[in-house]
Design a protein around this motif. Structure first.
Motif, mmCIF file in Angstrom:
data_model
loop_
_atom_site.group_PDB
_atom_site.id
_atom_site.type_symbol
_atom_site.label_atom_id
_atom_site.label_comp_id
_atom_site.label_asym_id
_atom_site.label_seq_id
_atom_site.Cartn_x
_atom_site.Cartn_y
_atom_site.Cartn_z
ATOM 1 N N THR A 155 34.469 147.322 82.887
ATOM 2 C CA THR A 155 35.619 147.093 82.007
ATOM 3 C C THR A 155 35.713 148.222 80.999
ATOM 4 O O THR A 155 34.771 149.002 80.816
ATOM 5 C CB THR A 155 35.542 145.735 81.292
ATOM 6 N N GLY A 156 36.879 148.327 80.346
ATOM 7 C CA GLY A 156 37.099 149.347 79.334
ATOM 8 C C GLY A 156 37.198 148.737 77.957
ATOM 9 O O GLY A 156 37.620 147.583 77.798
ATOM 10 N N GLY A 157 36.815 149.500 76.951
ATOM 11 C CA GLY A 157 36.906 149.015 75.576
ATOM 12 C C GLY A 157 37.113 150.158 74.615
ATOM 13 O O GLY A 157 36.843 151.321 74.930
ATOM 14 N N GLY A 158 37.595 149.860 73.434
ATOM 15 C CA GLY A 158 37.845 150.878 72.427
ATOM 16 C C GLY A 158 38.983 150.454 71.537
ATOM 17 O O GLY A 158 39.215 149.266 71.327
ATOM 18 N N ASN A 159 39.751 151.427 71.026
ATOM 19 C CA ASN A 159 40.858 151.062 70.145
ATOM 20 C C ASN A 159 42.226 151.378 70.736
ATOM 21 O O ASN A 159 43.213 150.786 70.349
ATOM 22 C CB ASN A 159 40.715 151.746 68.772
ATOM 23 N N MET A 160 42.305 152.339 71.697
ATOM 24 C CA MET A 160 43.609 152.657 72.271
ATOM 25 C C MET A 160 43.423 153.364 73.610
ATOM 26 O O MET A 160 43.231 154.591 73.645
ATOM 27 C CB MET A 160 44.413 153.552 71.326
ATOM 28 N N PRO A 161 43.483 152.616 74.740
ATOM 29 C CA PRO A 161 43.620 151.171 74.831
ATOM 30 C C PRO A 161 42.360 150.432 74.340
ATOM 31 O O PRO A 161 41.379 151.056 73.997
ATOM 32 C CB PRO A 161 43.832 150.926 76.336
ATOM 33 N N GLY A 162 42.463 149.112 74.375
ATOM 34 C CA GLY A 162 41.359 148.276 73.967
ATOM 35 C C GLY A 162 41.624 147.517 72.688
ATOM 36 O O GLY A 162 40.887 146.591 72.349
ATOM 37 N N LEU A 163 42.685 147.876 71.967
ATOM 38 C CA LEU A 163 43.050 147.175 70.733
ATOM 39 C C LEU A 163 44.537 147.330 70.447
ATOM 40 O O LEU A 163 45.309 146.388 70.579
ATOM 41 C CB LEU A 163 42.244 147.716 69.542
ATOM 42 N N LEU A 164 44.938 148.550 70.081
ATOM 43 C CA LEU A 164 46.267 148.774 69.523
ATOM 44 C C LEU A 164 47.395 148.423 70.468
ATOM 45 O O LEU A 164 48.304 147.666 70.116
ATOM 46 C CB LEU A 164 46.402 150.238 69.090
ATOM 47 N N ASN A 165 47.386 149.011 71.672
ATOM 48 C CA ASN A 165 48.578 148.920 72.519
ATOM 49 C C ASN A 165 48.418 147.991 73.714
ATOM 50 O O ASN A 165 49.252 147.986 74.609
ATOM 51 C CB ASN A 165 49.027 150.308 72.981
ATOM 52 N N ASP A 166 47.341 147.188 73.724
ATOM 53 C CA ASP A 166 47.202 146.186 74.776
ATOM 54 C C ASP A 166 46.681 144.856 74.235
ATOM 55 O O ASP A 166 47.376 143.846 74.275
ATOM 56 C CB ASP A 166 46.319 146.705 75.925
ATOM 57 N N VAL A 167 45.479 144.844 73.664
ATOM 58 C CA VAL A 167 44.893 143.576 73.231
ATOM 59 C C VAL A 167 45.696 142.933 72.099
ATOM 60 O O VAL A 167 46.062 141.756 72.178
ATOM 61 C CB VAL A 167 43.423 143.772 72.815
ATOM 62 N N MET A 168 45.983 143.678 71.032
ATOM 63 C CA MET A 168 46.705 143.083 69.909
ATOM 64 C C MET A 168 48.132 142.661 70.263
ATOM 65 O O MET A 168 48.569 141.572 69.873
ATOM 66 C CB MET A 168 46.695 144.053 68.730
ATOM 67 N N PRO A 169 48.921 143.482 70.994
ATOM 68 C CA PRO A 169 50.239 142.984 71.387
ATOM 69 C C PRO A 169 50.173 141.698 72.218
ATOM 70 O O PRO A 169 51.024 140.816 72.068
ATOM 71 C CB PRO A 169 50.821 144.146 72.208
ATOM 72 N N LEU A 170 49.153 141.592 73.084
ATOM 73 C CA LEU A 170 49.040 140.371 73.873
ATOM 74 C C LEU A 170 48.651 139.176 73.009
ATOM 75 O O LEU A 170 49.119 138.054 73.234
ATOM 76 C CB LEU A 170 48.029 140.563 75.000
ATOM 77 N N VAL A 171 47.796 139.401 72.008
ATOM 78 C CA VAL A 171 47.490 138.315 71.070
ATOM 79 C C VAL A 171 48.766 137.871 70.349
ATOM 80 O O VAL A 171 49.074 136.676 70.260
ATOM 81 C CB VAL A 171 46.420 138.753 70.058
ATOM 82 N N LEU A 172 49.529 138.830 69.846
ATOM 83 C CA LEU A 172 50.769 138.498 69.147
ATOM 84 C C LEU A 172 51.779 137.822 70.060
ATOM 85 O O LEU A 172 52.567 136.975 69.612
ATOM 86 C CB LEU A 172 51.383 139.759 68.545
ATOM 87 N N SER A 173 51.764 138.171 71.346
ATOM 88 C CA SER A 173 52.740 137.584 72.276
ATOM 89 C C SER A 173 52.608 136.068 72.376
ATOM 90 O O SER A 173 53.568 135.388 72.755
ATOM 91 C CB SER A 173 52.590 138.217 73.666
#
Length: 340
Positions: free
Chosen positions: A120-138
């Motif tokens: 799997t991949g992790g970090g802040n972009m991707p991994g936070l800013l443009n994938d994980v957080m938008p999906l949480v907000l969705s």
């Protein structure tokens, strides 16, 4: 645990692992012959921890370990597959966020099957800013019509001169423009990362990504000589001092998922560019009913390094517990940190 490579974020990972009650660091791999045999704790700046770094890849692959934190400077599908085939799970900031639809997916799935391992991949972009957080907000809105995100980077305190030079800081502006060889190289890397984020978000919401396009490529010249004390670079007047790129994923022919990435050597270089250290590093807009807007993080360079390192270490438990194969964040157990 094996820490693979010893760059800026990896050094912080070594520190976290050395102080962890959950993980045991058993090996550290380095590309630098000058680090071969040195204690990994000394490399990380925390004092000896009894784990020497090695340049011997075969020896590292033969080491008994559950997981590898793989921190190459760029995505390396061959090395990733080799580690997975050895039976070790892999967490990496350079890929693995959403590999379906990429040329590497089938081979890496086979490597996972052969090794009984997970990627799997992790970090802040991707991994936070443009994938994980938008999906949480969705999960808090409906009728989503698009996602826009932006990361801002102020590089006064960033020490890696080679990375800054790779981006083009201090180079002639014409060597950094959208039609330059540098833009071709950087654009390919950005499309690799941002394409994964766009596919992950659109796919999770039941949409199909048509394509990812580069929709902006801006370079600003330095209005004066600018010295960056952490890296030692001096950006001469008239050479490249700021870069801003935009990458947009299209759905049914319409722009749907946009990521803006801004790098500046100084503040206030132009209208619309970062003006103050208090400007947030991360901004997210989700166009839905209701529309949601989040600006967050005033971390600085050290904070962003810590954020990335912590995320990768926090992913170790979930990736080891997951079903084998290339797994997105949507297929892993919920990831949390540890309490002090």
């Amino acid at each position: 645990m094996i820490q693979w490579y010893t760059g800026t974020i990896a050094k912080k990972q070594i520190e976290l692992l050395a102080r962890s009650d959950e993980h045991e660091l058993v090996a550290v791999v380095t590309q630098n012959p000058d680090k071969d045999g040195r204690d990994a704790g000394e490399i990380a700046g925390i004092g000896p921890i009894g784990v020497p770094a090695t340049t011997d890849v075969a020896a590292a692959l033969a080491t008994d370990a559950d997981c590898v934190l793989l921190n190459p400077p760029f995505w390396d599908a061959g090395l990733t597959a080799r580690i997975l085939r050895s039976g070790k799970n892999v967490v990496t900031p350079t890929g693995g966020f959403e590999l379906r639809g990429t040329p590497f997916h089938e081979d890496l799935e086979k490597a996972c099957a052969e090794g009984g391992s997970t990627l799997t991949g992790g970090g802040n972009m991707p991994g936070l800013l443009n994938d994980v957080m938008p999906l949480v907000l969705s999960g808090y809105t409906r009728g989503i019509r698009g996602v826009w995100t932006r990361e801002r980077n102020f590089h006064r305190d960033y020490a890696a001169a080679d990375v800054l030079q790779l981006l083009g800081f201090g180079a002639p502006v014409e060597e950094c423009g959208p039609d330059s060889p540098r833009a071709g190289m950087l654009g390919q890397a950005f499309h690799w990362y941002e394409g994964q984020a766009a596919r992950l978000v659109t796919g999770a919401l039941g949409l199909e990504l048509d394509e990812l396009r580069t929709t902006a490529w801006e370079i600003l010249p330095a209005p004066r000589d600018i010295h960056l004390p952490a890296s030692g670079l001096t950006i001469r007047e008239g050479t490249a001092a700021a870069m801003r790129y935009a990458f947009t994923g299209y759905v049914a022919g319409e722009p749907w998922h946009t990521t803006v990435i801004e790098h500046v050597a100084d503040l206030g270089l132009g209208d619309g560019w970062q003006q103050s250290e208090s400007d947030p590093e991360f901004s997210i807009r989700v166009d839905g009913d209701p529309g949601l807007s989040v600006d967050f993080a005033h971390l600085g360079v050290d904070g962003l390094i810590q954020l990335n390192a912590a995320r990768l270490v926090n992913l170790v438990g979930p990736v080891c517990a997951a079903e084998q194969g290339c797994r997105t964040i949507l297929e892993l157990p919920f990831v949390t940190g540890t309490a002090a």
